[in-house]
Scaffold this active site. Structure first.
Site, PDB file in Angstrom:
ATOM      1  N   GLU B  52      15.187  19.910  41.498  1.00 23.78           N
ATOM      2  CA  GLU B  52      15.632  19.294  42.753  1.00 23.78           C
ATOM      3  C   GLU B  52      16.754  20.071  43.436  1.00 23.78           C
ATOM      4  OE1 GLU B  52      15.197  17.633  39.922  1.00 23.78           O
ATOM      5  OE2 GLU B  52      13.934  15.862  40.273  1.00 23.78           O
ATOM      6  N   MET B 473      30.536  40.145  39.410  1.00 20.70           N
ATOM      7  CA  MET B 473      31.769  39.852  40.137  1.00 20.70           C
ATOM      8  C   MET B 473      32.865  39.386  39.182  1.00 20.70           C
ATOM      9  SD  MET B 473      33.292  40.102  42.903  1.00 20.70           S
ATOM     10  CE  MET B 473      32.453  40.014  44.472  1.00 20.70           C
TER      11      MET B 473
HETATM   12  C1  LIG Z   1      26.901  28.082  39.915  1.00 23.77           C
HETATM   13  C2  LIG Z   1      27.964  29.086  39.735  1.00 23.77           C
HETATM   14  N1  LIG Z   1      28.500  29.294  38.511  1.00 23.77           N
HETATM   15  C3  LIG Z   1      29.469  30.214  38.339  1.00 23.77           C
HETATM   16  C4  LIG Z   1      29.942  30.941  39.396  1.00 23.77           C
HETATM   17  C5  LIG Z   1      31.048  31.978  39.203  1.00 23.77           C
HETATM   18  N2  LIG Z   1      30.558  33.318  39.517  1.00 23.77           N
HETATM   19  C6  LIG Z   1      30.755  33.905  40.712  1.00 23.77           C
HETATM   20  S1  LIG Z   1      30.017  35.395  40.830  1.00 23.77           S
HETATM   21  C7  LIG Z   1      29.423  35.292  39.258  1.00 23.77           C
HETATM   22  C8  LIG Z   1      28.586  36.381  38.689  1.00 23.77           C
HETATM   23  C9  LIG Z   1      27.269  36.483  39.349  1.00 23.77           C
HETATM   24  O1  LIG Z   1      26.464  37.332  38.597  1.00 23.77           O
HETATM   25  P1  LIG Z   1      25.164  37.969  39.193  1.00 23.77           P
HETATM   26  O2  LIG Z   1      24.324  36.911  39.790  1.00 23.77           O
HETATM   27  O3  LIG Z   1      24.545  38.838  38.177  1.00 23.77           O
HETATM   28  O4  LIG Z   1      25.732  38.788  40.428  1.00 23.77           O
HETATM   29  P2  LIG Z   1      26.571  40.152  40.443  1.00 23.77           P
HETATM   30  O5  LIG Z   1      27.997  39.777  40.722  1.00 23.77           O
HETATM   31  O6  LIG Z   1      26.411  40.821  39.125  1.00 23.77           O
HETATM   32  O7  LIG Z   1      25.966  40.916  41.567  1.00 23.77           O
HETATM   33  C10 LIG Z   1      29.819  34.101  38.658  1.00 23.77           C
HETATM   34  C11 LIG Z   1      29.524  33.718  37.270  1.00 23.77           C
HETATM   35  C12 LIG Z   1      29.372  30.667  40.665  1.00 23.77           C
HETATM   36  N3  LIG Z   1      29.790  31.300  41.772  1.00 23.77           N
HETATM   37  N4  LIG Z   1      28.385  29.763  40.802  1.00 23.77           N
END
Ligand SMILES: Cc1ncc(C[n+]2csc(CCOP(=O)(O)OP(=O)(O)O)c2C)c(N)n1
Ligand SMILES: [Mg+2]
Lengths: 166, 563
Positions: B52, B473
């Protein structure tokens, strides 16, 4: 700074939760809140006393106004409005002290609304200062319980709030 | 309209059709059985998602891509609570969606009945408004109001909680023509005096900057913005949600400002003597250290939401109302000014030349920025949707956006897992457009079950995973601010994304070398179904420029400076 707001809201379930939730979630301090139906049964009126500087007040007013069930929000400056709260005070009173307590109540134009061998219940109406003053006077007899309403307020003179909507 | 009584379920479908709804993203359950039975025969297109949360995100993506209200539907209890993240996301980014939830029958409400959740209570702080329908006859005006509230003023999500008995109760259906909301007046008109004062502040300024937010896109005022910028020869920077509001190819474009904005945008704001904020809310990711933000600037704040005025920053001149109407009026007060261009625009050009966005290209390992540039080269007209993290920032920095509603991203809430379902919604809303989700390997794994949704509904999107094997990130912050202690951010070896796509009978492509990138993209563009591209990118690449949290926005980290 303390500000008194008169808020007209739809008389519907859940409206109080919307308003109080807004205050807690945005970190605004409510000093007192009173709510009751207006002369129009579809509309309730809240009197909210809020603590904060002008910026906070402006935020409170505009955030409240955003709630769909809020019809109007008016700031009632103390110089242009009258306000009252009510308190019921249960004070210890025996044969020796009763007369003196009655005298104090008389000075404050408070009413005795219950009596027992050991206690009196006093009803006092007024602004915050007056209620505090009588409490101070009664303190030495032993206050057993106090219950207070939120403050309610109206503009002085012909002015009213919410104009067309009421 | 009909004289014979119809059920609440049938009435709801009628209401939705009256509102022009063609698509619902939903998931059924016990209390929704009567409604789903009606949907079975209806010509409303129902897209069955696999979670959902994704119904809410898809409705949100649909709304952002089309400008229409998105609709999602979930059953009581867990179905409703699964919508919560999507509703909160729409609330933060002012997206018009109507979320409909089933509820236990009215006599059972409050008794902790099976699959009961107080969803109106839960969503109180994350909806513009919500309703618990207590009488079937209220349904038509509730739906009418819900769509009106969601789509007018500052838009936002509205939730309608529908007890099961309401859907089976019968009544004579009449759809109201108008709403009667005593406490809601989105059409605030326009304060001509304020507009005139804004015009004279603009004429008095030497170094103005226009700071445009998502409100410009929502109010459909991009062309008015362009005219304003060109008339007064002021550079334009946008927020993340404002991307697309102003053509980035225009020489007045400063691209995005803030934490990962361009240096020249941030420098321009910091040295400006007049900041013209339009439909933006001075978010902390934009302002950095608030006391040091635009220190020399007078601030004009144009916004439809009075509660945004002076929420975060001092404002010299608020102009409340619809941005489009205000900009039209403002433009009519201003003459073309050529004189300003000299010193201020010259200074900005010098900054642009000195500090362009840049990264170090490689022949061996794919740089994520390069992937974005190649996607732009191959498909400049795509609707780009993003996940959250580094992937999102690179998409914002390295694609070139020219038009509104072509960049769809979770700004205020920063919701990982938003992109893929939002891309589905965007594609359903705009079937003729190419829709590409720039994804992270972490984010995509939060919602990859929706591959089933695209497979079974023949929806074609492209999921371009910038697979850096990390929650990148977070890894970046650990590298920069936590001594390179990579606590629980290594997600390498999670899954073979190519096989995952194939398991759903979709196309999976892997690119491991820079030379393979263009071919992977063109193969994806020509495929007849959803494609997942696993771009194996440099795991150590970071997003720069970067303003550390809490610093002034001209205190910028950048290897170019560090080196
Ligand atoms: C639902 C959710 N959980 C945790 C976070 C914290 N957070 C922000 S960016 C990130 C990493 C994202 O990883 P990825 O999707 O692999 O993207 P990248 O930064 O490696 O491009 C996290 C855990 C968030 N923004 N949203
Ligand atoms: Mg990653």
């Amino acid at each position: 700074m303390r500000h008194t707001l008169a808020v007209l809201v739809e008389n519907k379930p859940g409206v109080l939760a919307r308003v109080s939730g807004l205050f807690s979630r945005r970190g605004y301090n409510i000093d007192s809140l009173a709510v009751g139906m207006t002369e129009n049964p579809e509309i309730s009126r809240m009197t909210i006393v809020v603590e904060g500087d002008d910026r906070v007040l402006a935020q409170v007013i505009s955030q409240l106004s955003k709630l769909i069930d809020v019809i109007s929000v008016s700031d009632l400056p103390s110089s242009e409005s009258v306000d009252r709260g009510l308190a019921l005070i249960k004070v210890a009173a025996d044969m020796d002290t009763r007369a003196e307590i009655l005298q104090i109540a008389g000075i404050f134009r408070a009413k005795i609304i219950d009596i027992s061998a050991e206690t009196l219940v006093i009803e006092v109406t007024g602004d915050k200062g007056k209620i505090r003053a009588i409490e101070n006077m009664l303190g030495r007899f032993g206050i057993k319980e106090v219950v207070r309403t939120g403050r309610v307020a109206l503009h002085r003179g012909t002015k009213t709030v919410g104009g067309e909507y009421r | 309209m009909t004289d014979t009584p119809i059920s609440g379920a049938k009435a709801l479908i009628n209401c939705l059709k009256n509102e022009g709804v063609d698509t619902i993203f939903g998931y059924p359950g016990g209390v929704l059985l009567p409604l789903y039975d009606e949907l079975y025969d209806s010509d409303i297109n129902h897209i069955l998602v696999r979670h959902e949360q994704c119904a809410a995100h898809a409705a949100d993506g649909y709304a952002r891509a089309t400008g229409k209200v998105g609709v999602c539907l979930a059953t009581s209890g867990p179905g409703a609570t699964n919508l919560v993240t999507g509703i909160a996301n729409a609330y933060m980014d002012s997206t018009p969606i109507v979320a409909i939830t089933g509820q236990v029958p009215t006599p059972m409400i409050g008794n902790d009945a099976f699959q009961e959740a107080d969803i109106t209570g839960i969503t109180l702080p994350i909806t513009k408004h919500n309703y618990l329908v207590r009488d079937a006859e209220d349904l038509p005006w509730v739906v009418k109001e819900a769509f009106y509230i969601a789509s007018t003023g500052r838009p936002g999500p509205v939730l309608i909680d529908l007890p099961k008995d309401i859907t089976t109760d019968e009544f004579e259906f009449i759809y109201p023509k108008k709403t009667h909301l005593r406490g809601y007046h989105p059409d605030v008109g326009i304060d001509e005096d304020a507009v005139k004062r804004a015009a004279s502040m603009i004429l008095d300024s030497e170094c103005p900057v226009i700071y445009a937010g998502g409100g410009v896109i929502i109010s459909d005022s991009s062309s008015e913005l362009l005219r304003l910028a060109e008339t007064i020869q002021a550079p334009v920077t946008t927020t993340l949600l404002g991307i697309g509001a102003f053509p980035q190819s225009n020489k007045l474009s400063l691209r995005m400002l803030g934490m990962h904005g361009t240096k020249y945008a941030n420098y321009a704001v910091q040295e400006s003597d007049l900041l013209i904020a339009i439909g933006a809310r001075f978010d902390d990711r934009v302002t950095g250290k608030i006391d040091a933000f635009a220190p020399h600037a007078k601030v004009i704040h144009i916004d439809i939401d009075p509660a945004e005025i002076r929420k975060n920053v001092r404002v010299d001149l608020p102009v409340i109302g619809d941005a489009k109407t205000i900009l039209q009026s403002l433009n009519s007060h201003l003459q073309k000014m050529q004189t300003r261009s000299g010193a201020w625009l010259g200074k900005i050009d010098a900054w642009k030349k000195k500090h362009p966005l840049s990264y170090v290209q490689s022949d061996d390992v794919i740089k994520p920025q390069y992937v974005i540039q190649e996607i732009h080269r191959a498909c400049p007209d795509a609707i780009i949707v993003t996940e959250v993290g580094q992937n999102q920032m690179w998409a914002a920095q390295y694609f070139q956006f020219e038009n509104p509603r072509t960049f769809i991203t979770s700004g205020g809430l920063g919701t990982m897992g938003y992109g893929f379902p939002a891309a589905i919604g965007a594609k359903v809303g705009c079937p003729d457009r190419t829709v590409i989700d720039i994804a992270g390997d972490g984010s995509f794994q939060m919602v990859s079950q929706e591959l089933a949704t695209v497979a079974t509904n023949n929806i074609k999107v492209i999921v371009a995973i910038l697979n850096n094997s990390y929650l990148g990130m977070v890894r970046q912050w650990q590298e920069l601010f936590f001594d390179e202690r990579y606590s629980y951010t290594d997600i390498s070896q999670s899954v073979d994304f190519v096989k995952l796509a194939e398991a759903y009978n979709l196309v999976g492509i892997r690119a491991e070398k820079p030379s393979e990138v263009p071919a992977a993209i063109s193969e994806a563009l020509s495929a007849d179904r959803t494609v997942v591209i696993d771009f194996v990118v440099d795991p150590t690449e970071n997003v720069f420029p970067m303003v550390p949290a809490g610093a002034a926005i001209n205190e910028i980290l950048d290897p170019e400076v560090a080196a």
